[in-house]
Design a protein around this motif. Structure first.
Motif, mmCIF file in Angstrom:
data_model
loop_
_atom_site.group_PDB
_atom_site.id
_atom_site.type_symbol
_atom_site.label_atom_id
_atom_site.label_comp_id
_atom_site.label_asym_id
_atom_site.label_seq_id
_atom_site.Cartn_x
_atom_site.Cartn_y
_atom_site.Cartn_z
ATOM 1 N N SER A 403 0.751 -1.425 -0.045
ATOM 2 C CA SER A 403 -0.159 0.072 0.028
ATOM 3 C C SER A 403 0.886 1.244 0.106
ATOM 4 N N PRO A 404 0.304 2.356 -0.895
ATOM 5 C CA PRO A 404 1.083 3.551 -0.807
ATOM 6 C C PRO A 404 1.313 3.896 0.668
ATOM 7 N N TYR A 405 0.439 3.843 1.634
ATOM 8 C CA TYR A 405 0.480 4.161 3.094
ATOM 9 C C TYR A 405 1.768 3.454 3.725
ATOM 10 N N GLN A 406 2.374 2.261 3.384
ATOM 11 C CA GLN A 406 3.303 1.430 3.896
ATOM 12 C C GLN A 406 4.583 2.332 3.311
ATOM 13 N N LEU A 407 4.487 2.977 2.397
ATOM 14 C CA LEU A 407 5.603 3.782 1.551
ATOM 15 C C LEU A 407 6.006 4.954 2.404
ATOM 16 N N ARG A 408 4.893 5.507 3.319
ATOM 17 C CA ARG A 408 5.166 6.824 4.044
ATOM 18 C C ARG A 408 6.313 6.641 5.121
ATOM 19 N N ASP A 409 6.284 5.072 5.286
ATOM 20 C CA ASP A 409 7.302 4.914 6.544
ATOM 21 C C ASP A 409 8.529 4.884 5.941
ATOM 22 N N ALA A 410 9.474 5.609 6.336
ATOM 23 C CA ALA A 410 10.658 5.951 5.750
ATOM 24 C C ALA A 410 11.659 4.303 6.165
ATOM 25 N N LEU A 411 11.287 3.617 7.314
ATOM 26 C CA LEU A 411 11.984 2.577 7.480
ATOM 27 C C LEU A 411 11.621 1.435 6.827
ATOM 28 N N PHE A 412 10.488 1.556 5.902
ATOM 29 C CA PHE A 412 9.970 0.490 5.180
ATOM 30 C C PHE A 412 11.087 -0.706 4.413
ATOM 31 N N ALA A 413 12.131 0.277 3.738
ATOM 32 C CA ALA A 413 13.087 -0.681 2.968
ATOM 33 C C ALA A 413 14.133 -1.211 4.039
ATOM 34 N N SER A 414 14.437 -0.645 5.048
ATOM 35 C CA SER A 414 15.285 -1.360 5.966
ATOM 36 C C SER A 414 14.598 -2.597 6.781
ATOM 37 N N ARG A 415 13.345 -2.514 6.770
ATOM 38 C CA ARG A 415 12.730 -3.692 7.467
ATOM 39 C C ARG A 415 12.627 -4.710 6.378
ATOM 40 N N LEU A 416 12.426 -4.246 5.048
ATOM 41 C CA LEU A 416 12.396 -5.271 3.881
ATOM 42 C C LEU A 416 13.655 -6.015 3.825
ATOM 43 N N ALA A 417 14.649 -5.341 3.973
ATOM 44 C CA ALA A 417 15.923 -5.965 3.942
ATOM 45 C C ALA A 417 16.274 -6.843 5.056
ATOM 46 N N ARG A 418 15.852 -6.715 6.170
ATOM 47 C CA ARG A 418 16.083 -7.510 7.256
ATOM 48 C C ARG A 418 14.965 -8.835 7.122
ATOM 49 N N LEU A 419 13.731 -8.574 6.550
ATOM 50 C CA LEU A 419 13.091 -9.765 6.113
ATOM 51 C C LEU A 419 13.922 -10.575 5.258
ATOM 52 N N LEU A 420 14.295 -10.086 4.248
ATOM 53 C CA LEU A 420 15.019 -10.813 2.945
ATOM 54 C C LEU A 420 16.262 -11.526 3.900
ATOM 55 N N ALA A 421 16.807 -10.822 4.622
ATOM 56 C CA ALA A 421 18.025 -11.344 5.187
ATOM 57 C C ALA A 421 17.667 -12.614 6.001
ATOM 58 N N ALA A 422 16.487 -12.495 6.767
ATOM 59 C CA ALA A 422 16.240 -13.620 7.645
ATOM 60 C C ALA A 422 15.831 -14.825 6.884
ATOM 61 N N GLU A 423 15.543 -14.637 5.481
ATOM 62 C CA GLU A 423 15.242 -15.894 4.823
ATOM 63 C C GLU A 423 16.332 -16.391 3.948
ATOM 64 N N ARG A 424 17.495 -15.527 4.101
ATOM 65 C CA ARG A 424 18.595 -15.537 3.316
ATOM 66 C C ARG A 424 18.152 -15.543 1.766
#
Ligand code: C2E
Ligand code: CA
Ligand code: CA
Length: 557
Positions: A403-424
């Motif tokens: 959702s575009p509302y999720q993209l208002r959160d400046a930390l969205f990309a860093s959380r996404l990076a963490r989720l990707l890393a968690a699954e390698r």
């Protein structure tokens, strides 16, 4: 009565003439009467304050000071106390010689002190008018909106409480300006305030000064006394009249007219207390705003929709914590080879009471309530886990809606990076789909998408052509793909011109290096036409409906 302690502290004797001089010079009003109440002595302050000279006052009864605001019982009590030897203290409203009223704190003491058979009385009066005035001012402020001089929310609530007590029918007309923010932004807050004051003035001119309230911001309420829910049209007529009067008489600085939307709700038909009546009017107002219809009346259906909305809000937390929510996966196929190149993740919710609730219903609720961030993270985490277990080396991409509302959160990309890393997982197995919308243009969404792109994650514009088809506004975004809305796909079979136009758009997209996906493909015709105009991939019931995936979603984690 003197205790040993009093004796010890007793002041030295004061010579009689000095005592008299002291009373004479005191700042407070002092006067002495005989047993029958006749004034025999007054000090300077008495004359200065009451306007009666000693010559005029002496020989009179203190009745000359009476304002007429206290009843006979008051004076009877005073008299009965002091004649029995007791002091009597009270606040009294008196009248000056010139007629002006003033309030004093007065103590009348019988003399000799404590005697059950007094020979004289002495009265001390302290002017407390300023204090009374200040209290009145405070009371006024507590119930008044200072900007407009109308009653405020508190005063409305007390008025309604009174209406409930008397069990009278009443209707609330809740109004707010259609573009108050715009007025403030374009013409400044001064002009915004002036607009509010003009509205208040109009209420007064219409004789509604005592029925109109400002609740804050640009929200006004008019109480329609005696309005009966059985005669909605009468009240609605009054509502339209009030609204039209405001609109007709008010314009903002540059000459453009103010406009208002209004919601109408009745008690006792629609609500049993003040706050639910206000809420009902608010729901009607929201409907009036959304439909731009001017005035709307509360209905039970509106109430049910709001209740369902509320239930969704509340139950979504529980569903995320465990149960009800799951993910479905729909294949996206290459139009040339027919191979599955990606899976789109779609949320599913089986609600214990309402059954299946479509994401098109609960996603907007979550966006409004602010739960979309948590829901989006929930979805990403589970989808990536599923991908890690089932599709790690498949070469198939994963599409997740964001959702575009999720993209208002400046930390969205860093959380996404963490989720990707968690699954390698590397970023390049994932695409996010974002709907083209006004939200996408503002509030830092571009930067967040840039950061998402730097992770290697693809960014696809969803529902392209459904609403905001402005290619130009998309040029600044770091896109990797375009998903053609189902509407564009169905049009394909209907008009040749449309096909040519779409072929042009696809060519343009390809020249910018974008993948193009057609969605909602239901027939072989649609699939073939899409392929023939250069579209890369297709998705829809023709290629496969969303399915639960090969792995059951864990209920809780
Ligand atoms: P969307 O992203 O455009 O998803 C496509 C919708 O079309 C899905 O509805 C899908 O089931 C449906 N669909 C698939 N093939 C066909 C077809 O051939 N014909 C027709 N008529 N429809 C087809 P669904 O699952 O009800 O999702 C509706 C919308 O809800 C989605 O539209 C998306 O905007 C939103 N949504 C779903 N899941 C999520 C999510 O996890 N996050 C966010 N932010 N939004 C989601
Ligand atoms: Ca989508
Ligand atoms: Ca779509």
């Amino acid at each position: 009565m003197s205790s040993p302690r009093n004796r010890k502290l007793a002041p030295p004797e004061l010579p009689a003439d000095l005592a008299r001089a002291a009373l004479e010079a005191a700042g407070s009003v002092v006067f002495v009467t005989g047993r029958d109440g006749t004034i025999i002595w007054v000090n300077e302050a008495f004359s200065a304050f009451t306007g009666w000279s000693p010559e005029e006052a002496i020989g009179q009864n203190p009745r000359i000071l009476q304002s007429g605001l206290h009843d006979r019982h008051y004076y009877a009590r005073l008299w009965s106390e002091i004649t029995r030897g007791h002091c009597f203290s009270s606040r009294v409203v008196n009248r000056r010689r010139d007629g002006a009223l003033y309030t004093v704190a007065q103590t009348v003491t019988p003399l000799p002190r404590g005697s059950a058979n007094p020979t004289h009385f002495v009265a001390f009066q302290e002017d407390v008018s300023a204090e009374v005035e200040a209290a009145r001012e405070l009371e006024y402020l507590a119930y008044t909106d200072t900007l407009t001089g109308l009653g405020n929310r508190r005063s409305l609530m007390e008025r309604l409480d009174e209406v409930w007590r008397r069990r009278e029918p009443v209707a609330l007309l809740l109004m707010d300006m259609d573009d108050f923010k715009g007025i403030n932004d374009r013409y400044g807050h001064e002009e915004g305030d002036e607009a509010l004051r003009r509205i208040a003035r109009m209420f007064r001119d219409e004789g509604l000064g005592h029925s109109a309230y400002r609740l804050g911001g640009d929200e006004f309420v008019v109480v329609l006394n005696g309005a009966d829910a059985r005669d909605v049209s009468a009240a609605e007529g009054r509502a339209w009249a009030v609204r039209s009067a405001v609109v007709a008489r008010n314009s903002v600085a540059a000459g453009s007219r103010l406009s208002l939307s209004a919601g109408l709700a009745f008690a006792p038909a629609h609500a049993r207390d003040s706050s639910s009546l206000l809420r009902a009017a608010d729901l009607a107002l929201a409907r009036a705003k959304a439909s731009r219809s001017g005035v709307e009346v509360y209905t039970a259906a509106l109430g049910r929709a709001a209740a369902r909305d509320m239930a969704i809000r509340q139950d979504l937390e529980r569903a995320m914590a465990g149960g009800g929510l799951s993910l479905a996966y729909q294949p996206i196929r290459s139009l040339n080879s027919g191979a599955t190149v990606a899976l789109e993740v779609l949320l599913r919710w089986h609600h214990p009471r309402y059954g299946e609730i479509a994401p098109a219903e609960f996603i907007p609720v979550a966006e409004r309530s602010g739960q979309i961030g948590a829901l989006g993270d929930w979805t990403l985490a589970r989808a990536l886990r599923y991908y890690g277990r089932e599709l790690r080396h498949s070469g198939i991409r994963l599409h997740v809606n964001v959702s575009p509302y999720q993209l208002r959160d400046a930390l969205f990309a860093s959380r996404l990076a963490r989720l990707l890393a968690a699954e390698r997982l590397p970023g390049n197995v994932l695409d996010i789909e974002v709907t083209e919308s006004a939200e996408l243009q503002g509030a830092g969404a571009g930067e967040v998408l840039e950061a998402v792109g730097r992770l290697g994650v693809g960014v696809i514009i969803d529902d392209f052509g459904a609403g905001f088809a402005r290619l130009g506004s998309l040029a600044d975004l770091p896109l990797t793909g375009l998903k053609l809305d189902r509407g564009l796909v169905t049009e394909l079979t209907r008009s040749r011109r449309h096909r040519e136009l779409l072929a042009g758009i696809i060519g343009l997209a390809h020249s910018s290096g974008l993948r193009v996906i057609g969605e909602g493909v239901e027939t072989p015709d649609e699939a073939e036409l899409l392929r023939s105009i250069g579209c890369d991939e297709g998705q829809g019931y023709y290629f496969g409906a969303p399915h639960a995936g090969t792995l059951r979603e864990p209920v809780a984690s």
